[in-house]
Design an enzyme around this catalytic site. Structure first.
Site, PDB file in Angstrom:
ATOM      1  N   GLU A  47      47.802  80.965   0.279  1.00  0.00           N
ATOM      2  CA  GLU A  47      48.673  82.126   0.036  1.00  0.00           C
ATOM      3  C   GLU A  47      47.791  83.376  -0.010  1.00  0.00           C
ATOM      4  O   GLU A  47      46.679  83.329  -0.562  1.00  0.00           O
ATOM      5  CB  GLU A  47      49.354  81.946  -1.329  1.00  0.00           C
ATOM      6  CG  GLU A  47      50.197  83.132  -1.781  1.00  0.00           C
ATOM      7  CD  GLU A  47      50.649  83.026  -3.252  1.00  0.00           C
ATOM      8  OE1 GLU A  47      49.894  82.474  -4.089  1.00  0.00           O
ATOM      9  OE2 GLU A  47      51.761  83.496  -3.555  1.00  0.00           O
ATOM     10  N   ASN A 107      55.924  88.294   0.498  1.00  0.00           N
ATOM     11  CA  ASN A 107      54.792  87.367   0.418  1.00  0.00           C
ATOM     12  C   ASN A 107      55.080  86.297   1.473  1.00  0.00           C
ATOM     13  O   ASN A 107      55.972  85.473   1.297  1.00  0.00           O
ATOM     14  CB  ASN A 107      54.725  86.786  -1.003  1.00  0.00           C
ATOM     15  CG  ASN A 107      53.466  85.982  -1.250  1.00  0.00           C
ATOM     16  OD1 ASN A 107      52.811  85.553  -0.312  1.00  0.00           O
ATOM     17  ND2 ASN A 107      53.145  85.771  -2.517  1.00  0.00           N
ATOM     18  N   LYS A 124      58.297  84.123   0.862  1.00  0.00           N
ATOM     19  CA  LYS A 124      58.384  83.441  -0.441  1.00  0.00           C
ATOM     20  C   LYS A 124      59.690  83.774  -1.160  1.00  0.00           C
ATOM     21  O   LYS A 124      59.989  84.957  -1.408  1.00  0.00           O
ATOM     22  CB  LYS A 124      57.179  83.854  -1.293  1.00  0.00           C
ATOM     23  CG  LYS A 124      57.020  83.122  -2.615  1.00  0.00           C
ATOM     24  CD  LYS A 124      55.689  83.546  -3.257  1.00  0.00           C
ATOM     25  CE  LYS A 124      55.359  82.849  -4.538  1.00  0.00           C
ATOM     26  NZ  LYS A 124      54.039  83.288  -5.071  1.00  0.00           N
ATOM     27  N   GLU A 143      54.239  89.995  -9.034  1.00  0.00           N
ATOM     28  CA  GLU A 143      54.853  89.701  -7.724  1.00  0.00           C
ATOM     29  C   GLU A 143      56.253  90.311  -7.614  1.00  0.00           C
ATOM     30  O   GLU A 143      56.660  90.744  -6.542  1.00  0.00           O
ATOM     31  CB  GLU A 143      54.914  88.196  -7.480  1.00  0.00           C
ATOM     32  CG  GLU A 143      53.550  87.605  -7.173  1.00  0.00           C
ATOM     33  CD  GLU A 143      53.649  86.224  -6.583  1.00  0.00           C
ATOM     34  OE1 GLU A 143      54.288  86.043  -5.541  1.00  0.00           O
ATOM     35  OE2 GLU A 143      53.066  85.297  -7.183  1.00  0.00           O
ATOM     36  N   CYS A 173      53.221  78.740  -2.967  1.00  0.00           N
ATOM     37  CA  CYS A 173      52.817  78.701  -4.371  1.00  0.00           C
ATOM     38  C   CYS A 173      53.942  78.353  -5.339  1.00  0.00           C
ATOM     39  O   CYS A 173      54.343  77.214  -5.446  1.00  0.00           O
ATOM     40  CB  CYS A 173      52.112  79.996  -4.762  1.00  0.00           C
ATOM     41  SG  CYS A 173      51.242  79.810  -6.345  1.00  0.00           S
TER      42      CYS A 173
HETATM   43  N1  CDT Z   1      51.014  82.840  -6.794  1.00  0.00           N
HETATM   44  C1  CDT Z   1      51.879  82.203  -7.588  1.00  0.00           C
HETATM   45  O1  CDT Z   1      53.046  82.030  -7.264  1.00  0.00           O
HETATM   46  N2  CDT Z   1      51.386  81.790  -8.779  1.00  0.00           N
HETATM   47  C2  CDT Z   1      52.223  81.187  -9.755  1.00  0.00           C
HETATM   48  C3  CDT Z   1      51.771  81.549 -11.108  1.00  0.00           C
HETATM   49  C4  CDT Z   1      52.846  81.372 -12.054  1.00  0.00           C
HETATM   50  S1  CDT Z   1      52.548  82.189 -13.554  1.00  0.00           S
HETATM   51  C5  CDT Z   1      53.405  83.649 -13.407  1.00  0.00           C
HETATM   52  C6  CDT Z   1      52.293  79.662  -9.640  1.00  0.00           C
HETATM   53  O2  CDT Z   1      53.390  79.136  -9.748  1.00  0.00           O
HETATM   54  O3  CDT Z   1      51.280  79.009  -9.490  1.00  0.00           O
END
Ligand code: CDT
Length: 315
Positions: A47, A107, A124, A143, A173
């Site tokens: 990502e 994203n 996303k 985000e 993600c």
């Molecule tokens: N990049 C991303 O989506 N990271 C999230 C962090 C969650 S905490 C706000 C994840 O689910 O890994």
């Protein structure tokens, strides 16, 4: 005839705020070449693979963040990655921040085939975090400030772009934490789901949550998504210490049985591979997860009728 693919993950170590796109692309090209030399048909990058994980940084004026976004793909910076893929005859998945000609921000990830052509785009859907500066958190995850939720759904592409016919899907993600992500692609007979992630090693709202638990949740979601939809899953981390913010690694390739086929060992740039046979997705799809025979959609209405949980009827 078996539908075998050599699948590679190109995990990225940290990309600092100060790192140039050029330097980061150099690293991706090195890994693409390394994977191709080991026989890869497709390489899964992370990502936001071209930049640091910039949503951890707050800007009152979002125009200050414009430089993190790609206004075209490919573009003069990234063209050489596409050219190299064509030269080596290897496809790839790549995540990046997209700004559309209309000024929307997503994203985004793409699938590129062995001839260097984009065959699929995903934006996303499940954006984690918050839109405004949150002084209660130990670090920000903005985000919801910098991106709009994806507007393309979860398509699955039937393509021989990696050399054999395959049903290909993507997510990004936080999407992996949502069973709906996997099931919507499962319902389109997906056989390989590719995704990248940037996951902080700490919970900004729960200091006592261990990194071990957070890694467990990563594996749990990927392995469950693969098993419950009889699909391969390939997940690539960007990890290590980005400007004082640590993200865990453990990029992995998961079989349709839910078993791990390969896992990275470092928190640096690292390539791992697994040879997979896409026909191994067939058994689950005609047995325990034969959706047409076993799903009971008359009981699933709540899933699309409401977002939040409501209290049960009291007795
Ligand atoms: N990049 C991303 O989506 N990271 C999230 C962090 C969650 S905490 C706000 C994840 O689910 O890994």
């Amino acid at each position: 005839m078996p539908r075998t693919l050599t699948l590679a993950i190109a995990q990225s170590g940290p990309v600092q705020k100060a790192d140039s796109r050029e330097a980061t692309l150099d690293r991706l090209c090195v890994m693409l070449r390394d994977a191709a030399q080991q026989g890869a048909d497709v390489v899964v990058f992370t990502e936001l693979a071209l930049t640091t994980f910039f949503p951890r940084w707050y800007a009152e004026d979002r125009a200050e963040m414009a430089h993190w976004f790609e206004t075209a793909m490919p573009n003069p910076n990234t063209q050489r990655l596409f050219d190299l893929a064509r030269e080596l005859g290897v496809g790839f998945y790549l995540g990046y921040a997209e700004q559309t000609p209309q000024g929307q921000h997503f994203n985004t990830s793409i699938i590129v085939d062995k001839t260097g052509n984009i065959i699929g785009k995903y934006r996303k859907v499940h954006l984690p975090g918050h839109a405004d500066f949150d002084p209660e958190r130990s670090f920000q995850h903005l985000e919801k400030r910098y991106f709009e939720p994806g507007d393309l759904g979860f398509p699955v592409w039937a393509s021989d772009g990696f050399g054999v016919p395959a049903n290909l899907g993507m997510c990004i993600c936080n999407d992996r934490r949502w069973p709906e992500t996997f099931r919507v692609m499962g319902l389109q007979s997906v056989e390989l789901i590719m995704l990248g992630y940037n996951t902080p090693s700490q919970n900004s709202q729960a200091a006592d949550e261990s990194i071990e638990l957070r890694k467990f949740h990563n594996r749990l979601t990927l392995q469950a998504g693969a098993y419950q939809n009889a699909t391969f899953v390939a997940a690539a981390a960007k990890c290590g210490n980005e400007d004082g913010h640590h993200m865990f690694a453990e990029s992995c390739i998961v079989a349709p049985t839910g078993e791990l086929l390969a896992v990275t060992k470092t928190e640096e740039d690292e390539v791992i591979l697994a040879q997979i046979d896409l026909d191994d997705t067939a058994f689950g799809k005609v047995s325990v997860f034969d959706f047409a025979r076993h799903r009971r959609i008359e009981h699933y209405g709540l899933i699309t009728e409401q977002t939040g949980a409501t209290p049960p009827k009291s007795i």
